[in-house]
Design a protein around this motif. Structure first.
Motif, short mmCIF file in Angstrom:
data_model
loop_
_atom_site.label_atom_id
_atom_site.label_comp_id
_atom_site.label_asym_id
_atom_site.label_seq_id
_atom_site.Cartn_x
_atom_site.Cartn_y
_atom_site.Cartn_z
N ASN A 190 -3.19 3.90 53.93
CA ASN A 190 -4.07 2.54 53.98
C ASN A 190 -3.62 1.57 55.07
O ASN A 190 -4.18 0.37 55.26
CB ASN A 190 -4.21 1.93 52.81
CG ASN A 190 -4.79 2.78 51.60
OD1 ASN A 190 -5.83 3.56 52.03
ND2 ASN A 190 -4.23 2.78 50.33
N THR A 231 -3.46 -0.74 57.99
CA THR A 231 -4.60 -1.45 59.23
C THR A 231 -3.69 -1.04 60.59
O THR A 231 -2.74 -1.20 60.59
CB THR A 231 -4.92 -2.71 58.80
OG1 THR A 231 -3.43 -3.45 58.83
CG2 THR A 231 -5.20 -2.96 57.53
N VAL A 232 -4.75 -1.62 61.47
CA VAL A 232 -4.40 -1.58 62.82
C VAL A 232 -3.18 -2.79 62.94
O VAL A 232 -2.25 -2.46 63.48
CB VAL A 232 -5.40 -1.82 63.95
CG1 VAL A 232 -5.08 -2.21 65.26
CG2 VAL A 232 -6.21 -0.46 63.91
N GLU A 233 -3.48 -3.90 62.27
CA GLU A 233 -2.67 -5.10 62.37
C GLU A 233 -1.51 -4.80 61.99
O GLU A 233 -0.47 -5.32 62.56
CB GLU A 233 -3.61 -5.95 61.50
CG GLU A 233 -3.02 -7.56 62.01
CD GLU A 233 -3.58 -8.57 60.83
OE1 GLU A 233 -4.54 -8.26 60.01
OE2 GLU A 233 -3.23 -9.69 61.14
N THR A 281 0.06 -1.97 61.39
CA THR A 281 0.68 -0.94 62.31
C THR A 281 1.45 -1.66 63.62
O THR A 281 2.25 -0.94 63.87
CB THR A 281 -0.29 0.22 62.66
OG1 THR A 281 -0.78 0.61 61.35
CG2 THR A 281 0.41 1.24 63.47
N PHE A 335 -7.46 5.72 66.28
CA PHE A 335 -6.94 4.82 65.15
C PHE A 335 -7.13 3.34 65.45
O PHE A 335 -7.53 2.52 65.00
CB PHE A 335 -5.49 5.14 64.68
CG PHE A 335 -4.95 4.25 63.97
CD1 PHE A 335 -5.23 3.98 62.67
CD2 PHE A 335 -3.95 3.39 64.44
CE1 PHE A 335 -4.66 3.04 61.94
CE2 PHE A 335 -3.33 2.35 63.82
CZ PHE A 335 -3.73 2.25 62.19
N LEU A 336 -6.67 3.01 67.00
CA LEU A 336 -6.88 1.55 67.13
C LEU A 336 -8.26 1.10 67.42
O LEU A 336 -8.34 -0.01 67.14
CB LEU A 336 -6.16 1.54 68.73
CG LEU A 336 -4.61 1.63 68.79
CD1 LEU A 336 -3.92 1.84 70.14
CD2 LEU A 336 -4.02 0.45 68.09
N GLN A 337 -9.10 1.94 67.49
CA GLN A 337 -10.59 1.63 67.66
C GLN A 337 -11.30 1.60 66.09
O GLN A 337 -12.34 1.56 66.06
CB GLN A 337 -11.21 2.67 68.53
CG GLN A 337 -10.88 2.24 69.91
CD GLN A 337 -11.46 3.48 70.92
OE1 GLN A 337 -12.29 4.21 70.52
NE2 GLN A 337 -10.65 3.67 71.71
N GLY A 338 -10.37 1.87 65.15
CA GLY A 338 -10.99 2.03 63.90
C GLY A 338 -11.55 3.10 63.23
O GLY A 338 -12.20 3.09 62.18
N LYS A 339 -11.53 4.06 64.27
CA LYS A 339 -12.35 5.48 63.86
C LYS A 339 -11.79 6.36 62.81
O LYS A 339 -12.28 7.02 62.09
CB LYS A 339 -12.56 6.16 65.23
CG LYS A 339 -13.36 5.55 66.12
CD LYS A 339 -13.70 6.44 67.40
CE LYS A 339 -14.36 5.80 68.32
NZ LYS A 339 -14.19 6.80 69.67
N ARG A 354 -7.75 7.15 59.99
CA ARG A 354 -6.81 6.40 59.49
C ARG A 354 -5.57 6.87 60.05
O ARG A 354 -5.49 7.92 61.02
CB ARG A 354 -6.76 6.71 57.95
CG ARG A 354 -7.72 6.02 57.22
CD ARG A 354 -7.56 6.57 55.84
NE ARG A 354 -7.87 8.14 55.47
CZ ARG A 354 -7.89 8.37 54.04
NH1 ARG A 354 -7.92 7.68 53.14
NH2 ARG A 354 -8.00 9.98 53.90
#
Lengths: 385, 385
Positions: free
Chosen positions: A187, A189-191, A193, A334-338, A340
């Protein structure tokens, strides 16, 4: 003795710090060429200060714009520009600090022309380690690693024969999820990570640090740089990032390299090699201020990317190139939220299973595999998510 | 290539482990001479196994007893016996592992005859560092340290110039009183002083470890071995004794040597130098099994012996010889229950104040000062207690 060097990627993080090293050691270096991408503002300052003879930028248009301001300097562009700077035999050393597979062609050109290479580009050795190291041996050219872990190993082995090495230990900070559960990692998030505990790096490499793929790529790099079997390359999690690497020799003695988490030391080491000059930063490692160094084995279940990298490395051929390309595309997704964070390993694993391996790949094979791998990620895997 | 070596102190702890190294590397060594004290039983086994050409024992009487059993071997005795073995030019290397100032004369004789010395005797360099290192330089003879800390530093500097060293770090376990209060240290019994946390050593050196005088003597040794100013020699408390020593170079990079607390590695390193051979023990350092390395600055208030050693070293002349001799006598007095542990530092401090310092002492000056210092301890200080 003044060394003539060129810096490929002069406006990037490594390039900027390399120019700080040059500034900090007046009289030690003469800048022949600078290659940057699109950051003309910074590049102009670098040109004004270091007066290179040859400059390269990303495009023809940028080259023309720059040419108007600097009449006496030759300005080139694109892939060919990088190559022209790297291969010029005026160079004693070319620092290759451009990102991605862009580093491969200039590295090969430099080696072909007998120019030593300070290598700050992982992809070159991960994807084309067989070609690059074979050529360097043939041309008797040194490849000096700039990456802090490989610089550490290089410094520990220095002056000794590689056949005397029992094993090398690459340390890893463990990233932000070192102590997290599989659910928490899934779970992520990019943030959280990008919240790296000890080093400040770009987004892509920060995600790689969180998945331990970064360490996996470094394992493959080490295999080529030091000519060591994968069974002799170990990874140890070391959250404080004080010991950057260690080498156990035949007699059981372990030599390690330590330092504050700063890239200035490995950059300076590579630029001045084989000389050693006063450090440009005055801060010194005080062990008593650190007071506690921890070590633990990597958990390959929570961090399967490391396992995948070992597997791809051992299979050899084009597998490491696939691993590298697919991972990069997956990280961007992943960085673009596409996808997990944990999907990165799934996509890499599936790609490695589905794509054919080519043994002893040529330069063209590697470029082709890189392109195909990326395409497959975009077309096949990402459509699933 | 077979190396011809002699071992002075063959029945002691270092000597026995050196012969284990010789056994573990068949074909690498030829034993020219063995010197022991009074342990004939063990010496006989060593002679039978290693067939030396020359053997020395403590006394003429012991030599005669041994001579009856080994007809074909030349047997000598006493100080002259040690010297005869060490200085024989058949030796490629003499391991000096006898205790106390007994190591000085054979070391000088070996160097005088161009024989390299593996030095496992602290007193030689502490008391007569100026004489020994000057002579070694003149005769172009290597002094290879066997002490684990100095071996560590030697291995870290290997292949680099000493002028590139910013500072060296000698680590100390901190001994059994590392976390104890001044009152607890003052009331320390012989029994809890000899309870050393990580190394197994003789009683005298174990007391020196508890007071940190051992590290102080090593600081002086390092000064002579590496030709470094005392400001460049640092001590760090490191209870796990995994990092044995570290060197910070000019560029800020720190190289350290690590290993399990075993003397086999430094002994083997010294005997095989400059070669590196497979370790005779199979155990390997696994950082993840150690899991935690701690560092702290030494507390010079609770451990004044370390401070006294730095002071004596900086004053130079015969001060280190006084420090060494007075400390040894005081330690024996403590072991015999005559004084308290904390009295050792008081007696050393007072002696250093009261005894005149001789600059640039000769060999005879050092022997004389050694004798006088011991006498004064027995006659003057111990009568107080």
């Amino acid at each position: 003795m003044t060394k003539t060097i060129s810096i490929l990627g002069s406006t990037g993080s490594i390039g900027r710090q390399a120019l700080e090293v040059v500034d900090g050691l007046p009289g030690s270096f003469n800048i022949f060429g600078l290659a940057a991408g699109r950051n003309l503002e910074l590049l102009k300052k670098q040109i004004a200060k270091h007066k290179p003879e040859l400059v390269s930028v990303a495009t023809r248009e940028l080259a023309f714009r720059l040419g108007k301001e600097f009449k006496g300097i030759e300005i080139v562009w694109g892939k060919d520009g990088l190559k022209q700077i790297a291969e010029n035999s005026r160079n004693d050393l070319a620092l290759v600090a451009v990102t991605g597979l862009n580093g491969l062609e200039p590295t090969i050109s430099a080696i072909n022309n007998g120019v030593n290479v300070a290598l700050a580009n992982k992809e070159t050795l991960v994807s084309a380690g067989n070609i690059v190291t074979r050529l360097a041996k043939e041309k008797k050219v040194s490849i000096i690693p700039v990456d802090s872990e490989h610089s550490a190993i290089y410094q520990c082995i220095k002056g000794k024969d590689y056949s005397l090495v029992n094993k090398i230990i690459l340390t890893a900070s463990g990233g932000p999820f070192r102590t997290k559960s599989p659910e928490e990692i899934q779970n992520a998030t990019v943030e959280n990570t990008l919240n790296h505990p000890s080093w400040f790096m770009g987004d892509k490499i920060t995600v790689d640090s969180a998945t331990l793929m970064n360490k996996g790529l470094e394992v493959i790099e080490a295999h080529w740089l030091f000519g060591l079997d994968y069974t002799k390359i170990k990874v140890v999690i070391h959250p404080q990032s004080v010991i950057h690497g260690a080498v156990e020799f035949l007699d059981g003695s372990v030599i390690s390299q330590m330092g504050l988490p700063s890239m200035h030391i490995p950059i300076q080491f590579a630029l001045t090699y084989p000389g050693i000059y006063p450090g440009i930063k005055s801060n010194s490692l005080d062990l008593t201020q650190i007071s506690n160094l921890e070590f633990e084995p990597p958990d390959l279940n929570r961090f399967p990317c490391l396992k995948l990298a070992y597997e791809a490395g051992k299979k050899g051929g084009t597998c490491p190139a696939v691993l590298n390309a697919v991972n990069e595309e997956a990280v961007y997704a992943f960085l673009q939220g596409k996808i997990r964070l944990t999907d990165i390993a799934h996509i890499v694993a599936e790609s490695l299973e589905q794509l054919d391996n080519i043994n002893n790949p040529s330069y063209d094979d590697i470029l082709e595999v890189d392109k195909t791998s990326r395409k497959i990620v975009d077309e096949v895997f990402l459509s699933k998510f």
